[in-house]
Design an enzyme around this catalytic site. Structure first.
Site, PDB file in Angstrom:
ATOM      1  N   ASP A 147       0.854  -1.185   0.000  1.00 44.62           N
ATOM      2  CA  ASP A 147       0.000   0.000   0.000  1.00 44.62           C
ATOM      3  C   ASP A 147       0.895   1.242   0.000  1.00 44.62           C
ATOM      4  O   ASP A 147       2.107   1.148   0.095  1.00 44.62           O
ATOM      5  CB  ASP A 147      -0.968  -0.028   1.182  1.00 44.62           C
ATOM      6  CG  ASP A 147      -0.252   0.039   2.524  1.00 44.62           C
ATOM      7  OD1 ASP A 147       0.997   0.097   2.552  1.00 44.62           O
ATOM      8  OD2 ASP A 147      -0.939   0.034   3.553  1.00 44.62           O
ATOM      9  N   SER A 148       0.283   2.403  -0.100  1.00 41.73           N
ATOM     10  CA  SER A 148       1.065   3.631  -0.272  1.00 41.73           C
ATOM     11  C   SER A 148       1.609   4.170   1.038  1.00 41.73           C
ATOM     12  O   SER A 148       2.455   5.046   1.050  1.00 41.73           O
ATOM     13  CB  SER A 148       0.193   4.699  -0.911  1.00 41.73           C
ATOM     14  OG  SER A 148      -0.774   5.161   0.015  1.00 41.73           O
ATOM     15  N   GLY A 149       1.115   3.672   2.143  1.00 37.79           N
ATOM     16  CA  GLY A 149       1.487   4.223   3.437  1.00 37.79           C
ATOM     17  C   GLY A 149       0.510   5.283   3.910  1.00 37.79           C
ATOM     18  O   GLY A 149       0.456   5.607   5.094  1.00 37.79           O
ATOM     19  N   PHE A 187      -2.854   5.361   4.216  1.00 36.74           N
ATOM     20  CA  PHE A 187      -3.906   4.979   5.159  1.00 36.74           C
ATOM     21  C   PHE A 187      -3.355   4.808   6.568  1.00 36.74           C
ATOM     22  O   PHE A 187      -3.941   5.264   7.546  1.00 36.74           O
ATOM     23  CB  PHE A 187      -4.585   3.683   4.691  1.00 36.74           C
ATOM     24  CG  PHE A 187      -5.696   3.239   5.599  1.00 36.74           C
ATOM     25  CD1 PHE A 187      -6.935   3.856   5.549  1.00 36.74           C
ATOM     26  CD2 PHE A 187      -5.501   2.217   6.522  1.00 36.74           C
ATOM     27  CE1 PHE A 187      -7.963   3.467   6.403  1.00 36.74           C
ATOM     28  CE2 PHE A 187      -6.521   1.814   7.368  1.00 36.74           C
ATOM     29  CZ  PHE A 187      -7.748   2.437   7.308  1.00 36.74           C
ATOM     30  N   ASP A 203      -1.968   8.571  -1.591  1.00 39.72           N
ATOM     31  CA  ASP A 203      -3.285   9.219  -1.563  1.00 39.72           C
ATOM     32  C   ASP A 203      -3.601   9.706  -0.169  1.00 39.72           C
ATOM     33  O   ASP A 203      -2.950   9.320   0.801  1.00 39.72           O
ATOM     34  CB  ASP A 203      -4.370   8.223  -2.008  1.00 39.72           C
ATOM     35  CG  ASP A 203      -4.498   7.046  -1.047  1.00 39.72           C
ATOM     36  OD1 ASP A 203      -3.463   6.603  -0.506  1.00 39.72           O
ATOM     37  OD2 ASP A 203      -5.619   6.555  -0.843  1.00 39.72           O
ATOM     38  N   GLY A 211     -10.532   4.622   0.632  1.00 36.25           N
ATOM     39  CA  GLY A 211     -11.350   5.498   1.475  1.00 36.25           C
ATOM     40  C   GLY A 211     -12.672   4.898   1.907  1.00 36.25           C
ATOM     41  O   GLY A 211     -13.585   5.616   2.316  1.00 36.25           O
ATOM     42  N   ASP A 217      -8.392  -7.006  -0.141  1.00 37.56           N
ATOM     43  CA  ASP A 217      -7.551  -7.377   0.993  1.00 37.56           C
ATOM     44  C   ASP A 217      -8.291  -6.982   2.261  1.00 37.56           C
ATOM     45  O   ASP A 217      -9.118  -6.072   2.232  1.00 37.56           O
ATOM     46  CB  ASP A 217      -6.211  -6.630   0.961  1.00 37.56           C
ATOM     47  CG  ASP A 217      -6.367  -5.191   1.420  1.00 37.56           C
ATOM     48  OD1 ASP A 217      -6.822  -4.359   0.606  1.00 37.56           O
ATOM     49  OD2 ASP A 217      -6.080  -4.889   2.591  1.00 37.56           O
ATOM     50  N   CYS A 223     -14.904 -27.836   5.656  1.00 40.76           N
ATOM     51  CA  CYS A 223     -13.633 -27.205   5.299  1.00 40.76           C
ATOM     52  C   CYS A 223     -12.539 -28.266   5.189  1.00 40.76           C
ATOM     53  O   CYS A 223     -12.340 -29.062   6.097  1.00 40.76           O
ATOM     54  CB  CYS A 223     -13.253 -26.175   6.361  1.00 40.76           C
ATOM     55  SG  CYS A 223     -11.652 -25.400   6.056  1.00 40.76           S
ATOM     56  N   CYS A 240      -9.351 -27.774   5.165  1.00 43.98           N
ATOM     57  CA  CYS A 240      -8.037 -27.277   5.577  1.00 43.98           C
ATOM     58  C   CYS A 240      -7.389 -28.215   6.600  1.00 43.98           C
ATOM     59  O   CYS A 240      -8.036 -29.061   7.214  1.00 43.98           O
ATOM     60  CB  CYS A 240      -8.133 -25.844   6.122  1.00 43.98           C
ATOM     61  SG  CYS A 240      -8.451 -25.697   7.886  1.00 43.98           S
ATOM     62  N   CYS A 292      -9.038 -28.240  10.128  1.00 48.30           N
ATOM     63  CA  CYS A 292     -10.323 -28.931  10.246  1.00 48.30           C
ATOM     64  C   CYS A 292     -10.186 -30.441  10.035  1.00 48.30           C
ATOM     65  O   CYS A 292     -10.981 -31.219  10.560  1.00 48.30           O
ATOM     66  CB  CYS A 292     -11.323 -28.332   9.252  1.00 48.30           C
ATOM     67  SG  CYS A 292     -11.762 -26.636   9.671  1.00 48.30           S
ATOM     68  N   HIS A 309      -7.012 -21.615   9.463  1.00 40.55           N
ATOM     69  CA  HIS A 309      -8.378 -21.942   9.040  1.00 40.55           C
ATOM     70  C   HIS A 309      -9.073 -20.746   8.398  1.00 40.55           C
ATOM     71  O   HIS A 309      -9.675 -20.877   7.321  1.00 40.55           O
ATOM     72  CB  HIS A 309      -9.245 -22.456  10.196  1.00 40.55           C
ATOM     73  CG  HIS A 309     -10.692 -22.429   9.817  1.00 40.55           C
ATOM     74  ND1 HIS A 309     -11.269 -23.390   8.997  1.00 40.55           N
ATOM     75  CD2 HIS A 309     -11.652 -21.490  10.025  1.00 40.55           C
ATOM     76  CE1 HIS A 309     -12.519 -23.053   8.749  1.00 40.55           C
ATOM     77  NE2 HIS A 309     -12.780 -21.907   9.355  1.00 40.55           N
TER      78      HIS A 309
HETATM   79 ZN   LIG Z   1     -10.687 -25.261   8.139  1.00 42.67          ZN
END
Ligand SMILES: [Zn+2]
Length: 411
Positions: A91-93, A95, A145, A255, A305, A343, A345, A348, A374
């Site tokens: 990011d631009s920094g 925020f 920005d 924003g 994100d 799930c 993963c 799980c 998870h």
């Molecule tokens: Zn999971």
């Protein structure tokens, strides 16, 4: 050429595409886990690869303060430093300067701020923010920005939007003059740091080169412009027009998620998207819940994100196909079932809710690690299913197929 963006399938306003960056080909819509300090908190890089993270985000403000841009640059940029062979966005920094630092002084030149770490004074300008991001060497970097606060009256939102437009032009000028200073061009690439081989590269194009070596066809970073304008649709339109006139290979909507009601976020996103070109990637910054990222992908957003999956995980809040779970609750103390039966993963597949609850209640580090794995898996799987639905031309099935359980927040 900076990046290439090929739209493969369209369903309603949604699309699937391939975004070719120096270090990876990214399938969109994509969710980008946040790795603030060159680390997705609690999750090793090989695990991120296994989860299918295609691109992660680093925060310029934090990395600039610690360990410092020069250190990262000498270590081969972020890719070499953190041994991450796939794509990175910084990011631009802007925020973070507005949300974290103290004693900000903003003028046309930039923002003077004091570090939240040691109180030292620094200036972020369009030029210095570009210098920092070129030095960090992410694949995609963002124009500097001003994130307009909420609420802001029209005059304030206009002044802020106009300054962001002027800063965008300055960002691009500095970038064009200095883009050759990126670490992989000045330090011979990151291959010397011996990035580990990718574990699950089956979905990536065979044209993508080995980890650490940037794709020679896409040698340069890409600088994206950011649309501001507060919660005013007309200002958003004007911001989009002015940013497009400057000309970037991708556009972000910034924003938002700054305290406004969710319905307003959606309205502004939907109206702003109308003014963004369909042949360039569109990045919505800082959203959202699993339900929201599906909804925004449905509206035509390509990149998102959010700290939510990782931050919530560290607080024991877990997203599942059956709704949101607070693992600290006593009712899970002897629950032998998996966190989410749907799930696949590694958490799980292996651990019970009772064990995860015990780890959290005992303040074990492993609780944060497993919870984060998870939640990230859930977000990345959600986006994978969204891409699959779009590729089948089935936009309308997103919500019901991806999110069949109760809404997040319901008991
Ligand atoms: Zn999971």
């Amino acid at each position: 050429m900076p990046i290439a963006f090929h739209v493969d399938a369209v369903a309603g306003k949604a699309r699937t595409a391939r975004l070719l960056t120096p270090h990876a080909e990214i399938e969109t819509p994509v969710f980008m886990p946040v790795g603030t300090l060159a680390s997705v908190k609690g999750v090793p890089q090989d695990t991120l690869e296994e989860l299918g993270a295609q691109i992660i985000l680093g925060n310029t403000y934090h990395l600039y303060l610690r360990p410092g841009v020069e250190t990262v640059h000498r270590m081969g940029g972020l890719h070499g430093f953190m041994s991450w062979p796939r794509a990175i966005l910084t990011d631009s920094g802007g925020f973070q300067v507005f949300s974290l630092s103290e004693l900000r002084k903003i003028n046309e030149d930039g923002v003077t701020f004091r570090s939240h770490l040691d109180g030292s004074s620094h200036l972020f300008s369009p030029e210095s923010a570009m210098q920092a991001q070129i030095g960090l060497g992410a694949d995609i970097i963002m124009a500097f920005d001003e994130c307009t606060e909420y609420p802001a009256d029209t005059a304030r939102a206009r002044a802020s939007m106009e300054m962001t437009a002027r800063w965008a032009a300055r960002s691009l000028k500095y970038f064009e003059d200095h883009k050759h200073e990126v670490p992989w061009l000045t330090h011979g690439g990151t291959a010397a740091l011996d990035c580990p081989p990718e574990q699950s590269s089956a979905t990536l194009s065979e044209t993508v080169p080995p980890p650490g070596k940037p794709n020679p066809a896409i040698p340069a970073q890409s600088l994206f412009g950011i649309i501001q304008g507060g919660m005013d649709r007309d200002l958003r339109k004007e911001s989009a027009e002015r940013t497009l006139e400057i000309g970037f290979p991708g556009y972000a909507i910034g924003g938002l998620s700054v305290g406004e009601p969710r319905e307003l976020t959606r309205e502004i996103v939907e109206s702003t998207l109308e003014y963004l070109p369909t042949d360039k990637p569109r990045y919505l910054m800082g959203v959202g819940t699993p339900e929201e990222i599906v909804e925004y992908a449905n509206l035509g957003v390509d990149m998102m994100d959010c700290v939510l999956p990782t931050r919530a995980a560290r607080h024991g809040l877990l997203f599942t196909s059956e709704g949101k779970i607070s693992i600290k609750q006593a009712r899970y103390a002897q629950d032998k079932g998996p966190l989410d039966p749907n799930c696949p993963c590694r958490v799980c597949r292996r651990y019970s809710r009772a064990y995860l609850r015990h780890l959290y209640a005992s303040n074990e580090v492993l609780a944060q690690v497993l919870n984060t794995i998870h939640n990230l898996s859930f977000y990345l799987d959600t986006m994978r299913r969204v891409r699959h639905s779009i590729s089948l031309g089935e936009e309308s099935r997103f919500l019901s197929s991806v999110w069949s359980g109760p809404k997040p927040g319901t008991p």
